[in-house]
Design a protein around this motif. Structure first.
Motif, mmCIF file in Angstrom:
data_model
loop_
_atom_site.group_PDB
_atom_site.id
_atom_site.type_symbol
_atom_site.label_atom_id
_atom_site.label_comp_id
_atom_site.label_asym_id
_atom_site.label_seq_id
_atom_site.Cartn_x
_atom_site.Cartn_y
_atom_site.Cartn_z
ATOM 1 N N PRO A 69 -21.118 59.649 -30.638
ATOM 2 C CA PRO A 69 -20.440 60.786 -29.503
ATOM 3 C C PRO A 69 -20.154 60.122 -28.301
ATOM 4 O O PRO A 69 -19.240 60.656 -27.636
ATOM 5 C CB PRO A 69 -21.450 61.879 -29.593
ATOM 6 C CG PRO A 69 -22.892 61.334 -29.878
ATOM 7 C CD PRO A 69 -22.394 60.158 -30.950
ATOM 8 N N GLN A 76 -23.050 64.395 -23.508
ATOM 9 C CA GLN A 76 -23.101 65.007 -24.584
ATOM 10 C C GLN A 76 -22.645 66.372 -24.744
ATOM 11 O O GLN A 76 -21.895 66.807 -25.530
ATOM 12 C CB GLN A 76 -24.524 65.360 -25.310
ATOM 13 C CG GLN A 76 -24.908 65.775 -26.571
ATOM 14 C CD GLN A 76 -24.320 64.922 -27.649
ATOM 15 O OE1 GLN A 76 -24.697 63.761 -27.635
ATOM 16 N NE2 GLN A 76 -23.618 65.423 -28.661
ATOM 17 N N GLU A 77 -22.731 67.114 -23.584
ATOM 18 C CA GLU A 77 -21.782 68.359 -23.543
ATOM 19 C C GLU A 77 -20.473 68.162 -23.481
ATOM 20 O O GLU A 77 -19.890 68.928 -24.259
ATOM 21 C CB GLU A 77 -22.469 68.878 -22.160
ATOM 22 C CG GLU A 77 -21.681 70.299 -21.957
ATOM 23 C CD GLU A 77 -22.131 71.108 -20.493
ATOM 24 O OE1 GLU A 77 -21.415 71.946 -20.181
ATOM 25 O OE2 GLU A 77 -22.871 70.476 -19.725
ATOM 26 N N ASP A 80 -19.330 67.215 -26.876
ATOM 27 C CA ASP A 80 -19.511 68.386 -27.847
ATOM 28 C C ASP A 80 -18.393 69.241 -27.758
ATOM 29 O O ASP A 80 -17.962 69.768 -28.794
ATOM 30 C CB ASP A 80 -20.784 69.305 -27.805
ATOM 31 C CG ASP A 80 -21.960 68.663 -28.269
ATOM 32 O OD1 ASP A 80 -21.852 67.795 -28.933
ATOM 33 O OD2 ASP A 80 -23.105 68.751 -27.603
ATOM 34 N N ARG A 83 -15.249 67.785 -29.506
ATOM 35 C CA ARG A 83 -15.573 68.083 -30.795
ATOM 36 C C ARG A 83 -15.098 69.364 -31.293
ATOM 37 O O ARG A 83 -14.411 69.656 -32.239
ATOM 38 C CB ARG A 83 -16.987 67.901 -31.330
ATOM 39 C CG ARG A 83 -17.197 67.750 -32.948
ATOM 40 C CD ARG A 83 -18.461 67.712 -33.136
ATOM 41 N NE ARG A 83 -18.677 67.675 -34.601
ATOM 42 C CZ ARG A 83 -19.817 66.952 -35.138
ATOM 43 N NH1 ARG A 83 -20.936 66.689 -34.633
ATOM 44 N NH2 ARG A 83 -19.732 66.874 -36.579
ATOM 45 N N ARG A 84 -15.453 70.335 -30.605
ATOM 46 C CA ARG A 84 -15.256 71.661 -30.655
ATOM 47 C C ARG A 84 -13.582 71.831 -30.569
ATOM 48 O O ARG A 84 -13.079 72.724 -31.469
ATOM 49 C CB ARG A 84 -15.681 72.686 -29.889
ATOM 50 C CG ARG A 84 -16.229 74.100 -30.534
ATOM 51 C CD ARG A 84 -17.132 74.833 -29.461
ATOM 52 N NE ARG A 84 -16.408 75.610 -28.586
ATOM 53 C CZ ARG A 84 -16.292 75.944 -27.474
ATOM 54 N NH1 ARG A 84 -17.116 75.213 -26.576
ATOM 55 N NH2 ARG A 84 -15.438 76.989 -26.843
#
Length: 117
Positions: A69, A76-77, A80, A83-84
């Protein structure tokens, strides 16, 4: 990284309710050949990885994201959210993707113009 990939493949197989032997058969491999992939004893080739993604009904990017990631963002946020966004885009019809690409290109141009001003 091999261990993360093996775990991801195993989790997806189990989520589909398949035994290792059943999935090996779907992949077209014998258990002695397939088993080491799930135990991270053997490395997957790119064509084999793509074949697994086809069987799972996922994009290869999903597996790569699970493994790294940090390639997508610094936190990480943020990763994410990217990725969304990728997932949302994948589900859009082409006509919507075409318009979205145009919109994002305009936003990038505006950002570049603001940075040079």
């Amino acid at each position: 990284m091999e261990e993360k990939l093996a775990a991801s493949i195993r989790e997806r197989r189990e989520a589909d309710g398949l035994t290792r032997a059943e999935f090996a058969s779907l992949v077209g491999l014998s258990m002695p050949v397939y088993g080491p992939y799930e135990r991270a004893f053997s490395s997957l080739t790119v064509p084999r990885l793509i074949h697994l993604c086809e069987l799972f009904g996922i994009q290869p990017l999903e597996l790569i994201f699970d493994l790294a990631p940090h390639l997508y963002a610094e936190t990480q946020e943020e990763a994410d959210e990217r990725r969304r966004l990728i997932g949302l885009i994948q589900d859009l019809p082409h006509s919507k993707v075409h318009h979205l690409v145009g919109l994002l290109e305009q936003v990038q141009l505006q950002d570049k113009a603001a940075q040079t001003a």
